[in-house]
Design an enzyme around this catalytic site. Structure first.
Site, PDB file in Angstrom:
ATOM      1  CG  ASP A 240      -0.501  -0.239  -1.926  1.00 56.26           C
ATOM      2  OD1 ASP A 240      -1.316  -0.289  -2.877  1.00 56.26           O
ATOM      3  OD2 ASP A 240       0.692   0.096  -2.062  1.00 56.26           O
TER       4      ASP A 240
ATOM      5  CG  ASP B 143       0.665  -8.056 -11.155  1.00 57.00           C
ATOM      6  OD1 ASP B 143       0.001  -8.561 -12.081  1.00 57.00           O
ATOM      7  OD2 ASP B 143       0.976  -6.853 -11.115  1.00 57.00           O
TER       8      ASP B 143
END
Ligand code: ADP
Length: 289
Positions: A232, A238
């Site tokens: 994933d 981020d």
């Protein structure tokens, strides 16, 4: 210390056999709810990397658990307002190859009060870092204040919007772009990366690694992506940005910051989820040793 004017979203994640095509109705194989939003992810990443982090943002009343979850990672949440509007949320579909597509509803992230944001930044100074992304209101005003008070401003140009990026350029110390955003910005400005009018850039390129460019001196540093089994990739950028910011805020060199950030992001992509899947500094150190 890191101040992060950042979005907080509730992520609704659906695992699907393939990303839905226009007009297609698709049954998901699984559904999970988690903490997300580029801002929350970066706050958690920076805190997991060992930084002191104050998050400035907002949620709706039904999103108070998200604020508590952020606090649980050691982030100061005193400046996260609880407003009478829906919490920002994201509908995320992830395919078996770990590719994703995302629909965002900004909600409370777009309802921040300017005076409250600036008041929260009153104490920022030259030893501090302001993180901003393009998911909340008032980023240019916050960045202008932070720069005027001598702080480093790290701006993630995501989700990409040319007008929003251009409003941030004069107030940005380090502009963070992924490969697609870098191409979009250079095409729009008609220039190469080293001509973008900011002192420094951090460009992440997924499996092709990441690059730091200092336009002032011409210095560059590169880190390859680590070889992992990706499940994933949501939040990889981020995680990278939060770790990179934390390392610089702690006085590390850009090259060392890149090494830590690449390892943290590689570990993140081996795990499903966003904020809750960001590794700690000790996990990153073990991974690198
Ligand atoms: P974004 O999530 O913003 O699109 P990227 O896809 O560029 O950002 O990913 C950010 C960083 O995460 C990359 O520079 C790389 O270090 C790491 N990363 C992303 N995907 C992988 C992967 N499949 N394997 C290892 N590292 C990855």
């Amino acid at each position: 210390m890191i101040y992060n004017l950042g979005s907080i979203n509730i992520d609704h994640v659906y695992r699907v056999p393939h990303l839905p095509a226009p007009g297609e109705t698709l049954a998901a194989d699984s559904y999970t709810v988690g903490l997300g939003g580029k801002g929350a992810n970066q706050s958690v990443a920076a805190a997991r990397a060992g930084a002191r982090v104050l998050h400035i943002g907002a949620v709706g009343a039904e999103g108070a658990w998200a604020r508590d979850r952020i606090a649980g990672y050691g982030v100061d949440v005193a400046q996260i307002a609880v407003l009478d509007v829906p919490t920002g949320h994201a509908i995320i579909t992830v395919d078996p190859g770990a590719e994703n597509s995302i629909v965002l509803f900004p909600g409370a992230n777009q309802a921040l009060d300017l005076a409250a944001v600036l008041a929260a930044l009153a104490g920022i100074g030259p030893a501090d870092t302001l993180l901003v992304q393009n998911e909340t209101t008032h980023a240019p005003a916050a960045a202008a204040l932070a720069r005027a008070q001598g702080a480093r401003v790290i701006c993630s140009a995501a989700p990409f919007d040319l007008a929003a990026v251009q409003a941030m350029l004069p107030h940005t110390s380090i502009l963070v772009l992924n490969a697609i955003e870098a191409d979009q910005l250079c095409a729009a400005l008609g220039c190469s990366l080293d001509q973008v009018p900011v002192p420094e850039l951090l460009v992440t390129r997924g499996r092709d690694g990441a690059e730091w460019i200092c336009n002032a001196t011409g210095a560059r540093a590169f880190v390859a992506a680590l070889k992992v089994q990706a499940v994933d990739t949501t939040g990889a950028g981020d995680t990278f940005a939060g770790y990179f910011a934390a390392a610089l805020d702690a006085g590390q060199t850009p090259a060392h910051a890149l090494t830590l950030a690449a390892a943290a992001a590689a570990l993140k992509v081996t795990r499903p989820g966003t904020a809750d899947a960001i590794p700690s500094l000790s996990e990153v150190a073990d991974f690198l040793s």
